[in-house]
Design an enzyme around this catalytic site. Structure first.
Site, PDB file in Angstrom:
ATOM      1  CB  SER A 148      -0.895  -0.005   1.254  1.00 33.62           C
ATOM      2  OG  SER A 148      -1.536   1.231   1.442  1.00 33.62           O
ATOM      3  CE1 TYR A 154      -3.339  -0.261   5.207  1.00 30.17           C
ATOM      4  CE2 TYR A 154      -3.897  -2.565   5.529  1.00 30.17           C
ATOM      5  CZ  TYR A 154      -3.644  -1.487   4.686  1.00 30.17           C
ATOM      6  OH  TYR A 154      -3.691  -1.661   3.331  1.00 30.17           O
ATOM      7  CE  LYS A 170      -1.507  -4.444   3.361  1.00 34.37           C
ATOM      8  NZ  LYS A 170      -1.782  -5.783   2.770  1.00 34.37           N
ATOM      9  N   GLY A 182      -4.810  10.980  11.577  1.00 35.48           N
ATOM     10  CA  GLY A 182      -3.963  10.062  10.787  1.00 35.48           C
ATOM     11  C   GLY A 182      -4.026  10.289   9.285  1.00 35.48           C
TER      12      GLY A 182
HETATM   13  C1  WQD Z   1      -9.867   9.132   1.276  1.00 32.37           C
HETATM   14  C2  WQD Z   1     -10.092  10.608   1.559  1.00 32.37           C
HETATM   15  C3  WQD Z   1     -10.473  11.128   3.871  1.00 32.37           C
HETATM   16  C4  WQD Z   1     -14.302   9.055   4.243  1.00 32.37           C
HETATM   17  C5  WQD Z   1      -7.182   4.115   3.216  1.00 32.37           C
HETATM   18  C6  WQD Z   1      -6.032   3.292   3.667  1.00 32.37           C
HETATM   19  C7  WQD Z   1      -5.320   2.723   2.481  1.00 32.37           C
HETATM   20  C8  WQD Z   1      -6.311   1.932   1.672  1.00 32.37           C
HETATM   21  C9  WQD Z   1      -7.413   2.862   1.191  1.00 32.37           C
HETATM   22  C10 WQD Z   1      -6.431  -0.359   2.378  1.00 32.37           C
HETATM   23  C11 WQD Z   1      -9.376  11.069   2.826  1.00 32.37           C
HETATM   24  C12 WQD Z   1     -11.705  11.443   3.037  1.00 32.37           C
HETATM   25  C13 WQD Z   1     -13.121   9.556   3.735  1.00 32.37           C
HETATM   26  C14 WQD Z   1     -15.332   9.952   4.631  1.00 32.37           C
HETATM   27  C15 WQD Z   1     -13.950  11.792   3.971  1.00 32.37           C
HETATM   28  N1  WQD Z   1      -6.885   0.886   2.449  1.00 32.37           N
HETATM   29  N2  WQD Z   1     -12.955  10.900   3.607  1.00 32.37           N
HETATM   30  N3  WQD Z   1     -15.109  11.287   4.480  1.00 32.37           N
HETATM   31  O1  WQD Z   1      -7.539   7.037   4.018  1.00 32.37           O
HETATM   32  O2  WQD Z   1      -6.697   7.554   1.665  1.00 32.37           O
HETATM   33  O3  WQD Z   1      -6.687   5.212   2.490  1.00 32.37           O
HETATM   34  O4  WQD Z   1      -8.050   3.380   2.378  1.00 32.37           O
HETATM   35  O5  WQD Z   1      -5.583  -0.815   1.673  1.00 32.37           O
HETATM   36  O6  WQD Z   1      -4.286   1.882   2.910  1.00 32.37           O
HETATM   37  O7  WQD Z   1      -5.132   4.132   4.365  1.00 32.37           O
HETATM   38  O8  WQD Z   1      -8.834   6.301   1.971  1.00 32.37           O
HETATM   39  O9  WQD Z   1     -11.218   6.424   1.345  1.00 32.37           O
HETATM   40  O10 WQD Z   1     -10.594   6.368   3.813  1.00 32.37           O
HETATM   41  O11 WQD Z   1     -10.162   8.419   2.483  1.00 32.37           O
HETATM   42  O12 WQD Z   1     -13.780  13.007   3.848  1.00 32.37           O
HETATM   43  O13 WQD Z   1     -16.450   9.553   5.095  1.00 32.37           O
HETATM   44  O14 WQD Z   1     -11.491  10.816   1.792  1.00 32.37           O
HETATM   45  O15 WQD Z   1     -10.247  12.158   4.827  1.00 32.37           O
HETATM   46  O16 WQD Z   1      -8.930  12.395   2.592  1.00 32.37           O
HETATM   47  P1  WQD Z   1      -7.407   6.645   2.602  1.00 32.37           P
HETATM   48  P2  WQD Z   1     -10.278   6.828   2.437  1.00 32.37           P
END
Ligand code: WQD
Length: 339
Positions: free
Chosen positions: A125, A150, A154, A297
């Protein structure tokens, strides 16, 4: 050629199984059904006309893992998806993540190192980069201590594979995913988040279908063009295809090193607001959302430099953000019987 896909009933795993069949491979799926449904097998069969061999097995059970490889002796390669992947949960329960994501990996590699040669594709990742200094992110960007257990699993997983490859017949490709989204065009398989979605796109589609009242946008005061975080959203089918390209590279001995690392993204960054706007265009529906505080985070920006994936691996993402969002929306409507 028989390929084992661990976590093959999961989101990325199931789409990869479909692409393996499209390329003429036979597949054995290992899954413990902890975060997936047996119904996905039917979806795969509807798309490919093939029913993969399914073995329900928990890779944390060392004896079962050994038993599996005693039974299946003609395995040409393994694509390893099976792992826990909820960032927040990993903070609450780190040992669950170290046991599942590291322990299971060790048991798997212990079996593979018995063979003269084995081809291993590892689901890594972009989280291993933490907040990279420079965009787009290249594979030579420094790997940071992760913001979550997590992410650490990785980073540590990659190191374990490098160490084992040095002293065994294992050769590996580490694929560092950016943000996988979307679903198969047939809407026969897709993402099945359990409970309240943590990730952006499933939360958007559940809001649009009426399951959630409104999307909370975590922060609009980031140092980006519109104040919201930027990510590299890649269609899950493009991501799946990268796994098959990587497996063929190893099977055909085209790898230049025993362990190769590739970023798998589109190379384009999109902000949360841009994703919302693209979704509204694709769905034809306004999306209710509000700005709230930043999520603990979260990094500000992450999108891939895909030069190595394009030039060395010979793979390039094809789907646009809108196509990916459209497939996610079609899937959401299908599973809520609203299409
Ligand atoms: C994306 C953006 C949030 C939800 C994670 C893991 C990564 C992979 C993918 C496993 C961010 C914003 C999100 C919401 C929001 N997972 N957001 N409201 O955090 O980039 O990555 O998921 O392999 O390893 O770290 O993905 O989709 O959670 O968030 O504003 O209800 O959307 O702040 O900026 P992320 P995400």
């Amino acid at each position: 050629m028989r390929i084992v896909v661990t976590g093959g009933l999961g989101f990325i795993g199931s789409h990869t199984v479909v692409e393996l069949y499209n390329q003429g491979f036979e597949v054995v799926i290992i899954d413990n059904l902890s975060n997936s449904s047996i119904d996905v097998l039917e979806g795969i069969e509807k798309i490919t006309g093939e029913k993969p061999v399914f073995v329900q097995l928990d890779l944390r059970d060392k004896t079962s893992v050994a038993g599996f490889f005693k039974q299946y002796t003609d395995v040409a390669g393994v694509i390893h998806f099976a792992a826990s992947k909820a960032v927040g949960e990993s903070v609450e329960n780190p040992l669950l993540y170290y046991e599942n994501n590291i322990g299971a990996l060790v048991y798997l590699l212990q079996e593979l190192q018995q063979k003269d040669q084995s081809c291993f594709i590892f689901s890594s990742s972009c989280t291993v980069y933490g907040q990279a200094e420079k965009m787009p992110i290249t594979e030579s960007a420094s790997v940071q201590p992760a913001m979550s257990p997590y992410g650490n699993t990785k980073r540590i997983g990659e190191e374990i594979i490098r160490d084992v490859a040095k002293v065994s017949g294992i050769k590996a490709v580490l694929l560092r995913y950016f943000n996988p989204i979307g679903a198969h065009a047939t809407a026969e398989i897709g993402e099945l988040p359990v409970g309240v979605p943590q990730n952006l796109v499933p939360f958007i589609t559940q809001t649009a279908i009426g399951l959630r009242n409104e999307l909370s946008v975590y922060g609009d005061d980031y140092p980006t063009a519109d104040g919201t975080c930027v990510r590299d959203y890649i269609h899950v089918v493009d991501l799946a295809k990268a796994h098959v390209v990587a497996m063929k590279r190893l099977l055909e001995n085209k790898n230049l090193e025993k362990v190769e690392t590739f970023n798998v993204g589109t190379g384009t960054g999109s902000s949360v607001l841009e994703v919302i706007q693209a979704f509204e265009k694709v769905s034809g529906k306004p999306l209710p959302y509000k700005f709230v505080g930043r999520r603990e985070g979260d990094i500000v920006e992450a999108y891939a430099n895909t030069d190595r994936a394009n030039a060395v691996l010979g793979w390039k993402a094809e789907a646009t953000l809108e196509e990916a969002l459209g497939s996610a929306w079609k899937w959401e409507q299908k599973i809520r019987n609203k299409s």
